[in-house]
Write a protein that holds these residues in place. Structure first.
Motif, PDB file in Angstrom:
ATOM      1  N   PRO A 124       0.843  -1.206   0.000  1.00 26.89           N
ATOM      2  CA  PRO A 124       0.000   0.000   0.000  1.00 26.89           C
ATOM      3  C   PRO A 124       0.872   1.248   0.000  1.00 26.89           C
ATOM      4  O   PRO A 124       2.038   1.217   0.410  1.00 26.89           O
ATOM      5  N   ALA A 125       0.317   2.340  -0.449  1.00 22.97           N
ATOM      6  CA  ALA A 125       1.053   3.603  -0.479  1.00 22.97           C
ATOM      7  C   ALA A 125       1.112   4.219   0.918  1.00 22.97           C
ATOM      8  O   ALA A 125       0.114   4.257   1.638  1.00 22.97           O
ATOM      9  N   GLU A 126       2.283   4.680   1.299  1.00 24.37           N
ATOM     10  CA  GLU A 126       2.466   5.447   2.529  1.00 24.37           C
ATOM     11  C   GLU A 126       2.467   6.927   2.147  1.00 24.37           C
ATOM     12  O   GLU A 126       3.246   7.353   1.296  1.00 24.37           O
ATOM     13  N   LEU A 127       1.610   7.703   2.804  1.00 24.08           N
ATOM     14  CA  LEU A 127       1.408   9.090   2.393  1.00 24.08           C
ATOM     15  C   LEU A 127       1.742  10.086   3.500  1.00 24.08           C
ATOM     16  O   LEU A 127       1.263  11.214   3.481  1.00 24.08           O
ATOM     17  N   GLY A 128       2.583   9.704   4.415  1.00 24.26           N
ATOM     18  CA  GLY A 128       2.850  10.577   5.564  1.00 24.26           C
ATOM     19  C   GLY A 128       4.198  11.249   5.577  1.00 24.26           C
ATOM     20  O   GLY A 128       4.637  11.732   6.626  1.00 24.26           O
ATOM     21  N   CYS A 129       4.877  11.323   4.417  1.00 29.45           N
ATOM     22  CA  CYS A 129       6.209  11.945   4.413  1.00 29.45           C
ATOM     23  C   CYS A 129       6.162  13.427   4.053  1.00 29.45           C
ATOM     24  O   CYS A 129       7.084  14.184   4.373  1.00 29.45           O
ATOM     25  N   PHE A 130       5.124  13.838   3.339  1.00 28.28           N
ATOM     26  CA  PHE A 130       4.883  15.232   2.961  1.00 28.28           C
ATOM     27  C   PHE A 130       6.050  15.877   2.222  1.00 28.28           C
ATOM     28  O   PHE A 130       6.283  17.083   2.323  1.00 28.28           O
ATOM     29  N   GLY A 131       6.798  15.060   1.480  1.00 31.03           N
ATOM     30  CA  GLY A 131       7.860  15.611   0.649  1.00 31.03           C
ATOM     31  C   GLY A 131       9.036  16.184   1.419  1.00 31.03           C
ATOM     32  O   GLY A 131       9.803  16.989   0.869  1.00 31.03           O
ATOM     33  N   LEU A 132       9.229  15.760   2.652  1.00 32.26           N
ATOM     34  CA  LEU A 132      10.291  16.360   3.464  1.00 32.26           C
ATOM     35  C   LEU A 132      11.692  15.927   3.050  1.00 32.26           C
ATOM     36  O   LEU A 132      12.677  16.466   3.559  1.00 32.26           O
ATOM     37  N   HIS A 133      11.796  14.980   2.112  1.00 32.85           N
ATOM     38  CA  HIS A 133      13.129  14.577   1.666  1.00 32.85           C
ATOM     39  C   HIS A 133      13.867  15.752   1.035  1.00 32.85           C
ATOM     40  O   HIS A 133      15.080  15.908   1.237  1.00 32.85           O
ATOM     41  N   GLU A 134      13.163  16.585   0.267  1.00 29.72           N
ATOM     42  CA  GLU A 134      13.826  17.740  -0.345  1.00 29.72           C
ATOM     43  C   GLU A 134      14.279  18.739   0.711  1.00 29.72           C
ATOM     44  O   GLU A 134      15.303  19.404   0.553  1.00 29.72           O
ATOM     45  N   TRP A 135      13.536  18.871   1.776  1.00 29.33           N
ATOM     46  CA  TRP A 135      13.907  19.759   2.870  1.00 29.33           C
ATOM     47  C   TRP A 135      15.110  19.188   3.625  1.00 29.33           C
ATOM     48  O   TRP A 135      16.045  19.924   3.975  1.00 29.33           O
ATOM     49  N   ALA A 136      15.082  17.871   3.844  1.00 28.10           N
ATOM     50  CA  ALA A 136      16.188  17.244   4.578  1.00 28.10           C
ATOM     51  C   ALA A 136      17.506  17.375   3.826  1.00 28.10           C
ATOM     52  O   ALA A 136      18.573  17.475   4.442  1.00 28.10           O
ATOM     53  N   GLY A 173       7.450  12.177  13.214  1.00 27.42           N
ATOM     54  CA  GLY A 173       7.505  10.902  12.492  1.00 27.42           C
ATOM     55  C   GLY A 173       7.257  11.002  11.007  1.00 27.42           C
ATOM     56  O   GLY A 173       6.949  10.002  10.356  1.00 27.42           O
ATOM     57  N   TRP A 174       7.393  12.210  10.451  1.00 21.89           N
ATOM     58  CA  TRP A 174       7.164  12.397   9.019  1.00 21.89           C
ATOM     59  C   TRP A 174       8.424  12.182   8.193  1.00 21.89           C
ATOM     60  O   TRP A 174       8.326  11.951   6.980  1.00 21.89           O
ATOM     61  N   LEU A 175       9.576  12.262   8.818  1.00 24.52           N
ATOM     62  CA  LEU A 175      10.836  12.149   8.078  1.00 24.52           C
ATOM     63  C   LEU A 175      11.206  10.667   7.961  1.00 24.52           C
ATOM     64  O   LEU A 175      12.141  10.174   8.583  1.00 24.52           O
ATOM     65  N   ARG A 176      10.437   9.957   7.125  1.00 33.79           N
ATOM     66  CA  ARG A 176      10.610   8.517   6.969  1.00 33.79           C
ATOM     67  C   ARG A 176      10.778   8.176   5.492  1.00 33.79           C
ATOM     68  O   ARG A 176      10.018   7.398   4.921  1.00 33.79           O
ATOM     69  N   CYS A 177      11.760   8.771   4.860  1.00 33.06           N
ATOM     70  CA  CYS A 177      11.964   8.543   3.435  1.00 33.06           C
ATOM     71  C   CYS A 177      12.440   7.112   3.199  1.00 33.06           C
ATOM     72  O   CYS A 177      13.416   6.656   3.803  1.00 33.06           O
ATOM     73  N   CYS A 211       5.894   6.784  -2.579  1.00 30.62           N
ATOM     74  CA  CYS A 211       7.129   7.552  -2.721  1.00 30.62           C
ATOM     75  C   CYS A 211       7.186   8.199  -4.108  1.00 30.62           C
ATOM     76  O   CYS A 211       7.117   7.506  -5.126  1.00 30.62           O
ATOM     77  N   LEU A 212       7.331   9.512  -4.145  1.00 31.73           N
ATOM     78  CA  LEU A 212       7.393  10.205  -5.426  1.00 31.73           C
ATOM     79  C   LEU A 212       8.568   9.732  -6.263  1.00 31.73           C
ATOM     80  O   LEU A 212       8.455   9.543  -7.478  1.00 31.73           O
ATOM     81  N   HIS A 213       9.714   9.527  -5.626  1.00 34.06           N
ATOM     82  CA  HIS A 213      10.894   9.123  -6.390  1.00 34.06           C
ATOM     83  C   HIS A 213      10.744   7.713  -6.951  1.00 34.06           C
ATOM     84  O   HIS A 213      11.263   7.413  -8.036  1.00 34.06           O
ATOM     85  N   ALA A 214      10.029   6.844  -6.241  1.00 30.07           N
ATOM     86  CA  ALA A 214       9.773   5.504  -6.773  1.00 30.07           C
ATOM     87  C   ALA A 214       8.926   5.591  -8.032  1.00 30.07           C
ATOM     88  O   ALA A 214       9.142   4.850  -9.000  1.00 30.07           O
ATOM     89  N   GLY A 215       7.960   6.491  -8.051  1.00 36.04           N
ATOM     90  CA  GLY A 215       7.159   6.682  -9.249  1.00 36.04           C
ATOM     91  C   GLY A 215       7.968   7.278 -10.386  1.00 36.04           C
ATOM     92  O   GLY A 215       7.812   6.876 -11.546  1.00 36.04           O
TER      93      GLY A 215
END
Length: 309
Positions: A124-136, A173-177, A211-215
């Motif tokens: 299933p898709a996990e939707l709780g990261c809110f794109g924070l990878h770019e911020w990190a 718990g959002w920074l779970r890339c 995950c956006l990058h997986a797509g």
């Protein structure tokens, strides 16, 4: 013995399709090609051509996919291309995709890609990261400006404000890339905040369709399958990757107003809801692509498998 064929197309049947595909790709890539000549990079629209290294000319080449014979003088030019073989039958000669030749040149890389795509399709898709990878990726930029991957673009909230968003995200718990090719760009300060440390070896176990990058990486997977994959599939993967990049950068900490990109403000509750909604729609499109890619990957990893028509 020539590769098997299910459809035989005369030149007057397939050449107009190939020309239409070329025109469509040229329209989609016109901006990038013009900027490349002028030396004017675009942080959103040019990324797919710099990160994945596939040139517009490669994307513009039309391929019918597995089991389709192309007849005519124009088809014989493809014998100089990777993955095509001569075909003859009923007194006619043409070219067709040679699955065995592709298998011999791809090897372990294809097996890894197949494992990642199959595992991701089943989650299933996990939707709780809110794109924070770019911020990190830009955490700590006040003391180390080298972490800014788009140094020409200012940070919307400044260095301190950006760091605060990353640190709050870690606490909540959002920074779970889950994606190795995002986390590998984290500076040490952001890595210390990340509960996940994905590697290439753990990619099949961690990759998930939200995950956006997986797509976005489905574009690379599709291109690896050329010419077994039809160009319609590759172009669909390109369109998905382009839309993913658009959301990725609009939700990033960078100020892209000079490029006409309004931010998706994931530092706010409203922005996070907007991001998750867009992320969910992209995940659905990615899963549909995986359904089409998996039979082709299976055919290359195990040549006894016949791709679904």
């Amino acid at each position: 013995m020539p590769p098997a064929a299910t459809t035989v197309l005369a030149q007057e049947e397939w050449l107009p399709v190939a020309e239409e595909h070329r025109r469509e790709v040229e329209a989609l890539t016109a901006g990038h090609r013009e900027r490349a000549l002028a030396g004017r990079p675009h942080p959103v629209e040019d990324f797919l051509f710099t990160y994945y290294r596939y040139r517009p000319g490669q994307l513009a080449r039309w391929h019918p996919g597995d089991g389709v014979v192309l007849l005519g003088d124009a088809a014989r030019e493809r014998l100089a291309w990777r993955g095509y073989a001569p075909w003859s039958g009923g007194g006619r000669e043409g070219v067709v995709v040679d699955v065995a030749a592709l298998t011999a040149t791809q090897g372990r890389r294809l097996a890894h890609v197949r494992d990642v795509v199959a595992a991701t399709r089943g989650r299933p898709a996990e939707l709780g990261c809110f794109g924070l990878h770019e911020w990190a990726m830009v955490h700590g930029s006040a003391t180390d400006p080298s972490v800014l991957r788009h140094e020409r673009q200012p940070l919307r909230l400044g260095a301190a404000g950006t760091d605060a968003v990353v640190e709050e995200g870690a606490r909540r718990g959002w920074l779970r890339c889950t994606h190795v090719d995002a986390v590998r760009f984290y500076p040490p300060s952001a890595l210390a905040l990340s509960p996940l440390q994905p590697t290439r070896e753990t990619q099949p176990a961690l990759e998930q369709p939200g995950c956006l990058h997986a797509g976005m990486d489905l574009y690379r997977a599709a291109f690896l399958l050329v010419p077994l994959a039809p160009s319609s599939l590759v172009l669909e993967a390109f369109r998905l990757a382009r839309d993913v990049r658009e959301l990725d950068m609009r939700a990033s900490p960078y100020d892209l107003s000079s490029y006409g990109r309004a931010p998706v403000r994931v530092e706010t509750a409203q922005g996070r809801a907007r991001y998750a909604s867009a992320q969910r729609a992209l995940a659905v499109r990615g899963q549909e692509l995986r359904d089409r890619l998996l039979p082709l990957l299976d055919a290359l990893v195990d040549p006894t498998v016949v791709p679904a028509g």
